[in-house]
Design a protein around this motif. Structure first.
Motif, PDB file in Angstrom:
ATOM      1  N   ASP A   7       0.855  -1.456   0.346  1.00 13.86           N
ATOM      2  CA  ASP A   7       0.233  -0.103   0.040  1.00 13.86           C
ATOM      3  C   ASP A   7       0.805   1.439  -0.377  1.00 13.86           C
ATOM      4  O   ASP A   7       1.434   1.823   0.790  1.00 13.86           O
ATOM      5  CB  ASP A   7      -0.950   0.033   1.855  1.00 13.86           C
ATOM      6  N   PHE A  37       0.532  -0.128  -4.985  1.00 15.32           N
ATOM      7  CA  PHE A  37      -0.871   0.418  -5.647  1.00 15.32           C
ATOM      8  C   PHE A  37      -0.690   1.741  -4.429  1.00 15.32           C
ATOM      9  O   PHE A  37      -0.153   2.410  -3.616  1.00 15.32           O
ATOM     10  CB  PHE A  37      -1.893  -0.325  -4.845  1.00 15.32           C
ATOM     11  N   GLY A  38      -0.897   1.947  -5.691  1.00 12.54           N
ATOM     12  CA  GLY A  38      -0.816   4.086  -5.712  1.00 12.54           C
ATOM     13  C   GLY A  38      -1.218   4.730  -6.424  1.00 12.54           C
ATOM     14  O   GLY A  38      -1.593   4.450  -7.352  1.00 12.54           O
ATOM     15  N   GLN A  39      -1.088   6.419  -6.119  1.00  8.76           N
ATOM     16  CA  GLN A  39      -1.765   7.326  -6.759  1.00  8.76           C
ATOM     17  C   GLN A  39      -0.056   7.395  -8.227  1.00  8.76           C
ATOM     18  O   GLN A  39       0.459   7.918  -7.631  1.00  8.76           O
ATOM     19  CB  GLN A  39      -2.080   8.430  -5.701  1.00  8.76           C
ATOM     20  N   CYS A  62      -4.375   3.882  -8.431  1.00  6.31           N
ATOM     21  CA  CYS A  62      -5.741   3.732  -7.670  1.00  6.31           C
ATOM     22  C   CYS A  62      -6.124   5.329  -7.087  1.00  6.31           C
ATOM     23  O   CYS A  62      -5.622   5.951  -7.060  1.00  6.31           O
ATOM     24  CB  CYS A  62      -5.590   2.838  -5.936  1.00  6.31           C
ATOM     25  N   ALA A  65      -6.787   7.621  -1.550  1.00  7.90           N
ATOM     26  CA  ALA A  65      -5.777   6.897  -0.066  1.00  7.90           C
ATOM     27  C   ALA A  65      -6.371   6.913   0.738  1.00  7.90           C
ATOM     28  O   ALA A  65      -7.228   7.915   1.384  1.00  7.90           O
ATOM     29  CB  ALA A  65      -4.519   8.063  -0.711  1.00  7.90           C
ATOM     30  N   SER A  84      -6.223   2.384  -2.459  1.00 11.27           N
ATOM     31  CA  SER A  84      -4.664   1.707  -2.315  1.00 11.27           C
ATOM     32  C   SER A  84      -4.378   0.582  -1.286  1.00 11.27           C
ATOM     33  O   SER A  84      -4.335  -0.652  -2.154  1.00 11.27           O
ATOM     34  CB  SER A  84      -3.508   2.427  -2.069  1.00 11.27           C
ATOM     35  N   SER A  88      -4.236  -3.556  -2.399  1.00 10.35           N
ATOM     36  CA  SER A  88      -3.025  -4.007  -1.995  1.00 10.35           C
ATOM     37  C   SER A  88      -3.738  -5.435  -0.868  1.00 10.35           C
ATOM     38  O   SER A  88      -2.688  -6.207  -1.222  1.00 10.35           O
ATOM     39  CB  SER A  88      -1.959  -3.569  -0.856  1.00 10.35           C
TER      40      SER A  88
END
Length: 348
Positions: A7, A37-39, A62, A65, A84, A88
């Motif tokens: 994450d 997994f994130g922006q 993603c 958050a 995220s 994850s």
């Protein structure tokens, strides 16, 4: 090959810590691949700086958050399926990853993990297990915050799960397990703790050795491999230990800079002080393990740095490599197969 889901947006600093931490962990474990997994707009500029990590990772954008101050119910409503944190965790559920590591909101992470992965069949409540530095090495303490208040059966479950984690982490065949109490005498303590001691003794467990009751000072001594308690007491003990470590460090820093003679003494004993600092560094034992779920979830401190997050990944790596989930499932099956009550309703 161990597959670790991250994450990237979790924690106080998000990708600014998670991505460098993953790069450090990759140096120690070249057999790891990451699912990130994130922006994208925040993560990719940082990921571009770590070419080896980028080669061993797949990135998943993603939009959402989960905030560090969000309530678990709010995080579930807003971030389910799209955040995220959720995605994850979901990677473990779908078999894409062996373990997930997040520095995000603890309550939200536990709620999403329980909702997504579910608890094991015979576990009522999960537990968070922490690695505890001791005079003799390291031990495991659980629960440190997931379950506030626990009955005797739940404490026995914690003992089984903590024992399985000790076998996975320390590679001890029969970990020594103790129940945290206000005294070592059998007549002392709350009824639930005394009843848990009786249940463990009478269960005839062959996966752990039951030591009996331990007290607060046994945590630092390393009297046992696993210390079992409920989440209220465990969390207070954890925060007290972390605060005491920082307090001692500040005392030493002030004492060593007070006079010219003290500064000279520090220079002469610098090697010893460096070893002490290393031993007391909370980053080295970062990474709480959520036990009792159908998958491995590691919670990193939200305010840690890259070295601390790498340590949390190290814990996840060891848990996945040594088959933590399977060990817990096997130990629970053995225990419940021996319980007379487990066959009663089915036979009827």
């Amino acid at each position: 090959m161990i597959r670790i889901s991250l994450d990237v947006m979790g924690g106080d600093f998000g990708p600014e810590v998670v991505i460098p931490g993953a790069a450090k962990a990759l140096e120690r474990h070249p057999d790891v691949t990451f699912l990130l997994f994130g922006q994208q707009e925040r993560c990719m500029p940082i990921l571009e700086k770590f070419s080896k990590l980028k080669e061993k990772s797949t990135f998943h954008h993603c939009e959402v958050a989960v905030g560090m101050d969000e309530k678990p119910s709010q995080a579930l409503r807003r971030g389910r399926y799209i955040s995220s944190m959720w995605r994850s965790i979901e990677a473990v559920k779908t078999g894409q990853a062996d373990v997930v590591v997040s520095a995000g909101n603890t309550g939200a992470l536990m709620a999403m993990s329980k909702f997504c992965l579910r608890t094991m069949a015979t576990i009522e409540r999960p537990a968070i297990a922490a690695i505890w530095p001791t005079l003799s090495g390291e031990s495991i303490v659980l629960d440190v915050g997931a379950t506030i208040g626990a009955d005797a059966q739940q404490l026995l479950d914690f003992a089984l799960m903590g024992g399985a984690m000790a076998r996975a982490l320390f590679e001890v065949e029969r970990p020594l397990v103790g129940l945290l109490n206000v005294g070592v005498e059998e007549i002392k303590g709350q009824e639930e703790v005394k009843e848990a001691g009786r249940l463990i003794r009478e269960a005839g467990l062959d996966t752990i050795d039951y030591y009996g009751f331990v007290e607060g000072d046994d945590l630092g001594k390393g009297t046992v491999d696993v210390v079992v308690t409920e989440g209220f007491t465990g969390n207070i003990a954890l925060k007290t230990a972390e605060g005491t470590a920082r307090q001692i460090a500040e005392y030493l820093k002030a004492a060593m800079s007070r006079t010219l003679l003290a500064k000279l003494g520090y220079i002469l004993a610098k090697g010893a002080f460096d070893r002490l600092r290393e031993k007391m560094d909370p980053r080295k034992v970062n990474g709480g393990v959520f036990l009792g779920l159908n998958g491995i979830v590691i919670k990193s401190h939200g305010g840690t740095d890259a070295e601390g997050f790498a340590a949390a990944i190290d814990v996840g790596y060891d848990m996945a490599r040594n088959g933590l989930t399977q060990k817990i499932e096997n130990d629970l099956k053995k225990y419940h197969a021996r319980r007379p009550s487990s066959a009663g309703p089915e036979a009827a």
